[in-house]
Design an enzyme around this catalytic site. Structure first.
Site, PDB file in Angstrom:
ATOM      1  N   ASP A 178      31.220  44.999  47.154  1.00  0.00           N
ATOM      2  CA  ASP A 178      31.123  46.669  47.445  1.00  0.00           C
ATOM      3  C   ASP A 178      30.245  47.013  48.598  1.00  0.00           C
ATOM      4  OD1 ASP A 178      31.500  49.096  45.144  1.00  0.00           O
ATOM      5  OD2 ASP A 178      30.525  49.607  47.114  1.00  0.00           O
ATOM      6  N   ILE A 179      31.031  47.756  49.739  1.00  0.00           N
ATOM      7  CA  ILE A 179      30.285  47.988  50.945  1.00  0.00           C
ATOM      8  C   ILE A 179      28.977  49.073  50.582  1.00  0.00           C
ATOM      9  CG2 ILE A 179      31.516  50.246  51.266  1.00  0.00           C
ATOM     10  CD1 ILE A 179      31.109  47.264  53.930  1.00  0.00           C
TER      11      ILE A 179
ATOM     12  N   GLU B 188      37.003  56.966  42.923  1.00  0.00           N
ATOM     13  CA  GLU B 188      36.942  57.142  44.377  1.00  0.00           C
ATOM     14  C   GLU B 188      38.108  56.427  44.842  1.00  0.00           C
ATOM     15  OE1 GLU B 188      33.194  55.677  46.165  1.00  0.00           O
ATOM     16  OE2 GLU B 188      34.409  55.462  47.772  1.00  0.00           O
TER      17      GLU B 188
ATOM     18  N   HIS C 296      40.199  48.455  39.793  1.00  0.00           N
ATOM     19  CA  HIS C 296      39.137  47.519  40.269  1.00  0.00           C
ATOM     20  C   HIS C 296      38.108  47.179  39.202  1.00  0.00           C
ATOM     21  CE1 HIS C 296      37.999  51.284  42.077  1.00  0.00           C
ATOM     22  NE2 HIS C 296      36.930  51.017  42.022  1.00  0.00           N
TER      23      HIS C 296
ATOM     24  N   HIS D 273      33.768  46.652  38.730  1.00  0.00           N
ATOM     25  CA  HIS D 273      32.732  46.355  39.252  1.00  0.00           C
ATOM     26  C   HIS D 273      32.053  45.255  38.603  1.00  0.00           C
ATOM     27  CE1 HIS D 273      32.162  50.261  41.772  1.00  0.00           C
ATOM     28  NE2 HIS D 273      33.257  50.555  40.816  1.00  0.00           N
TER      29      HIS D 273
HETATM   30  P1  5GP Z   1      35.080  53.905  42.056  1.00  0.00           P
HETATM   31  O1  5GP Z   1      36.672  54.058  42.484  1.00  0.00           O
HETATM   32  O2  5GP Z   1      34.954  52.879  41.068  1.00  0.00           O
HETATM   33  O3  5GP Z   1      34.502  55.084  41.540  1.00  0.00           O
HETATM   34  O4  5GP Z   1      34.335  53.356  43.443  1.00  0.00           O
HETATM   35  C1  5GP Z   1      34.942  52.712  44.509  1.00  0.00           C
HETATM   36  C2  5GP Z   1      33.817  51.780  44.950  1.00  0.00           C
HETATM   37  O5  5GP Z   1      34.327  51.126  46.148  1.00  0.00           O
HETATM   38  C3  5GP Z   1      32.509  52.285  45.592  1.00  0.00           C
HETATM   39  O6  5GP Z   1      31.578  51.253  44.779  1.00  0.00           O
HETATM   40  C4  5GP Z   1      32.557  52.192  46.823  1.00  0.00           C
HETATM   41  O7  5GP Z   1      31.387  51.732  47.442  1.00  0.00           O
HETATM   42  C5  5GP Z   1      33.610  50.943  47.050  1.00  0.00           C
HETATM   43  N1  5GP Z   1      34.141  51.146  48.362  1.00  0.00           N
HETATM   44  C6  5GP Z   1      34.868  52.197  48.912  1.00  0.00           C
HETATM   45  N2  5GP Z   1      35.468  52.000  50.093  1.00  0.00           N
HETATM   46  C7  5GP Z   1      35.337  50.736  50.390  1.00  0.00           C
HETATM   47  C8  5GP Z   1      35.685  49.693  51.411  1.00  0.00           C
HETATM   48  O8  5GP Z   1      36.296  50.153  52.284  1.00  0.00           O
HETATM   49  N3  5GP Z   1      35.140  48.606  51.433  1.00  0.00           N
HETATM   50  C9  5GP Z   1      34.261  48.159  50.297  1.00  0.00           C
HETATM   51  N4  5GP Z   1      33.990  46.990  50.372  1.00  0.00           N
HETATM   52  N5  5GP Z   1      33.901  48.898  49.419  1.00  0.00           N
HETATM   53  C10 5GP Z   1      34.525  50.096  49.253  1.00  0.00           C
END
Ligand code: 5GP
Length: 130
Positions: A28-29, A87, A92, A94
């Site tokens: 995760d970035i 987001e 996905h 975690h």
């Molecule tokens: P969620 O959709 O589960 O709420 O969060 C999406 C996750 O993806 C976040 O923890 C965010 O930091 C990660 N994320 C979003 N864009 C990118 C990206 O371009 N690269 C990576 N490696 N992680 C990402």
């Protein structure tokens, strides 16, 4: 095309830790813990629980293999698992190394790791992935 599909296609760089025929895992970035990994099905589907049974089982079994590798690479009590998906509209999971419940708090300030640190963690996890 989602940002994760672009990562899987190699159009956007990522710190890859593992891959098989149908799944991809990368750091995760904005990690909330060292070794915070996202496990993603290659097929673009918004919601984890919209995956058909076969793809969902496949992703979970892949995540298990990734979690075993993270545990070996990063000191932790175990690997916490979270599904949020608010987001990025690409299913996905975690995978987060934890010592206690507070390590899995998404409201915590994100870790600031250098590119070299990210590379080193990803490399270690990748080395343990079987
Ligand atoms: P969620 O959709 O589960 O709420 O969060 C999406 C996750 O993806 C976040 O923890 C965010 O930091 C990660 N994320 C979003 N864009 C990118 C990206 O371009 N690269 C990576 N490696 N992680 C990402």
């Amino acid at each position: 095309m989602t940002i994760f599909s672009k990562i899987i296609a190699g159009e956007i760089p990522s710190y890859k830790v593992a891959e098989d025929g149908s799944n991809y895992a990368f750091l995760d970035i904005n990690p909330i813990a060292k070794g915070h990994v996202l496990a993603v099905p290659k097929m673009e589907t918004d919601y984890l629980f919209a995956l058909d049974d076969e793809r969902l089982s496949d992703l979970i079994l892949f995540s298990k293999r990734v979690a075993v590798a993270i545990e070996k690479a990063v000191p932790c009590k175990r690997i916490g698992v979270a599904v949020v998906g608010l987001e990025v509209p690409h299913a996905h999971i975690h995978l987060i190394p934890v010592h206690d419940i507070y390590d899995i708090d998404f409201n915590r300030p994100k870790l600031k790791l250098t590119s070299d640190e990210m590379k080193e963690i990803a490399g270690k996890i990748a080395d343990f992935f079987v």
